[in-house]
Write a protein that holds these residues in place. Structure first.
Motif, mmCIF file in Angstrom:
data_model
loop_
_atom_site.group_PDB
_atom_site.id
_atom_site.type_symbol
_atom_site.label_atom_id
_atom_site.label_comp_id
_atom_site.label_asym_id
_atom_site.label_seq_id
_atom_site.Cartn_x
_atom_site.Cartn_y
_atom_site.Cartn_z
ATOM 1 N N SER A 2 113.781 -21.570 89.030
ATOM 2 C CA SER A 2 113.439 -22.991 88.852
ATOM 3 C C SER A 2 114.127 -23.695 87.744
ATOM 4 C CB SER A 2 112.006 -23.084 88.771
ATOM 5 O OG SER A 2 111.386 -22.571 89.769
ATOM 6 N N PHE A 88 108.533 -14.582 81.218
ATOM 7 C CA PHE A 88 109.302 -14.968 81.976
ATOM 8 C C PHE A 88 110.238 -13.869 82.470
ATOM 9 C CE2 PHE A 88 108.603 -19.226 80.030
ATOM 10 C CZ PHE A 88 108.209 -19.770 80.982
ATOM 11 N N LYS A 89 111.008 -13.884 83.781
ATOM 12 C CA LYS A 89 111.925 -12.840 84.109
ATOM 13 C C LYS A 89 113.180 -13.271 83.385
ATOM 14 C CE LYS A 89 114.067 -10.560 87.819
ATOM 15 N NZ LYS A 89 114.094 -10.424 89.339
ATOM 16 N N GLN A 113 112.788 -18.229 85.606
ATOM 17 C CA GLN A 113 112.583 -17.478 86.657
ATOM 18 C C GLN A 113 111.469 -16.779 86.402
ATOM 19 O OE1 GLN A 113 115.759 -14.714 87.743
ATOM 20 N NE2 GLN A 113 115.163 -14.543 89.686
ATOM 21 N N SER A 114 110.361 -16.779 87.398
ATOM 22 C CA SER A 114 108.847 -16.080 87.326
ATOM 23 C C SER A 114 109.120 -14.566 87.547
ATOM 24 C CB SER A 114 108.098 -16.716 88.168
ATOM 25 O OG SER A 114 107.950 -18.070 87.810
ATOM 26 N N GLY A 120 105.285 -14.119 92.119
ATOM 27 C CA GLY A 120 105.719 -15.102 91.161
ATOM 28 C C GLY A 120 106.377 -16.594 91.705
ATOM 29 N N LYS A 121 106.901 -16.328 92.498
ATOM 30 C CA LYS A 121 107.709 -17.550 93.209
ATOM 31 C C LYS A 121 106.673 -18.466 94.004
ATOM 32 C CE LYS A 121 112.058 -15.431 94.428
ATOM 33 N NZ LYS A 121 113.016 -15.004 95.368
ATOM 34 N N ASN A 124 104.740 -19.864 90.681
ATOM 35 C CA ASN A 124 105.797 -20.997 90.376
ATOM 36 C C ASN A 124 105.558 -22.099 91.071
ATOM 37 O OD1 ASN A 124 107.806 -21.949 88.617
ATOM 38 N ND2 ASN A 124 109.305 -21.645 90.372
ATOM 39 N N LEU A 128 103.073 -23.335 88.155
ATOM 40 C CA LEU A 128 103.711 -23.092 86.680
ATOM 41 C C LEU A 128 104.954 -24.006 86.532
ATOM 42 C CD1 LEU A 128 104.091 -21.167 84.196
ATOM 43 C CD2 LEU A 128 105.602 -19.863 85.424
ATOM 44 N N LYS A 129 105.869 -24.297 87.480
ATOM 45 C CA LYS A 129 106.770 -25.430 87.260
ATOM 46 C C LYS A 129 105.973 -26.796 86.789
ATOM 47 C CE LYS A 129 111.025 -27.494 89.260
ATOM 48 N NZ LYS A 129 112.039 -27.594 90.073
#
Length: 161
Positions: A2, A88-89, A113-114, A120-121, A124, A128-129
């Motif tokens: 993201s 975060f990843k 990247q989550s 996680g996506k 996000n 999260l975003k």
């Protein structure tokens, strides 16, 4: 991955805005809602290329730590930090500064990247975003106010002389 792209126009010189953007103490003020504190590495003052800082904060009711490193810096035009360790990843934050007349254009490119794959996506996209965007906007607002107040104080001092 993201990406959050922000542009903030600040009525101040580029050097002032650049320095405020890498000021650990000001960052801690801007993140008081999350109780963010620098606990290791550079813990106050202006962070420099090659330095790290470990932050501890309360996000979403969970105490988290995040260690970042400044991997590039071209004063007063840009610096980039990346996550070495954290929730975060992956995470990369580019800070770009451009002087336009009496204003400085401050650009943030925040890529992250989550973790946790598809879960996680989804998290996000749903939350999260937007959470991270608001977090950065609050930080940028304090930088803007601090820089513009500094400039106004300088003008006032010169007029008194």
């Amino acid at each position: 991955m993201s990406t959050i792209h922000l542009k903030t126009i600040i009525k101040a010189d580029i050097q002032t805005v650049f320095d405020l953007s890498r000021d650990i103490d000001l960052h801690q003020k801007s993140t008081s809602k999350t109780n963010e504190k620098a606990i290791a590495g550079r813990t106050s003052g202006l962070i420099e290329k090659g330095e790290t800082v470990t932050w501890q904060a309360n996000h979403l009711g969970i105490t988290q730590t995040l260690t970042t490193k400044i991997i590039s810096m071209e004063k007063p035009f840009q610096f980039t930090d990346v996550m070495l360790k954290g929730a975060f990843k992956s995470m990369k934050h580019q800070h770009i500064f451009k002087q336009e007349g009496k204003n400085t254009i401050m650009i943030d490119i925040f890529e992250f990247q989550s973790p946790f794959g598809i879960i996680g996506k989804i998290f996000n996209k749903l939350f999260l975003k937007n959470y991270m965007k608001n977090f950065l906007l609050e930080r940028n607002q304090l930088i803007k106010l601090t820089a513009e107040n500094y400039l106004n104080r300088e003008r006032s001092e010169r007029q008194k002389s």
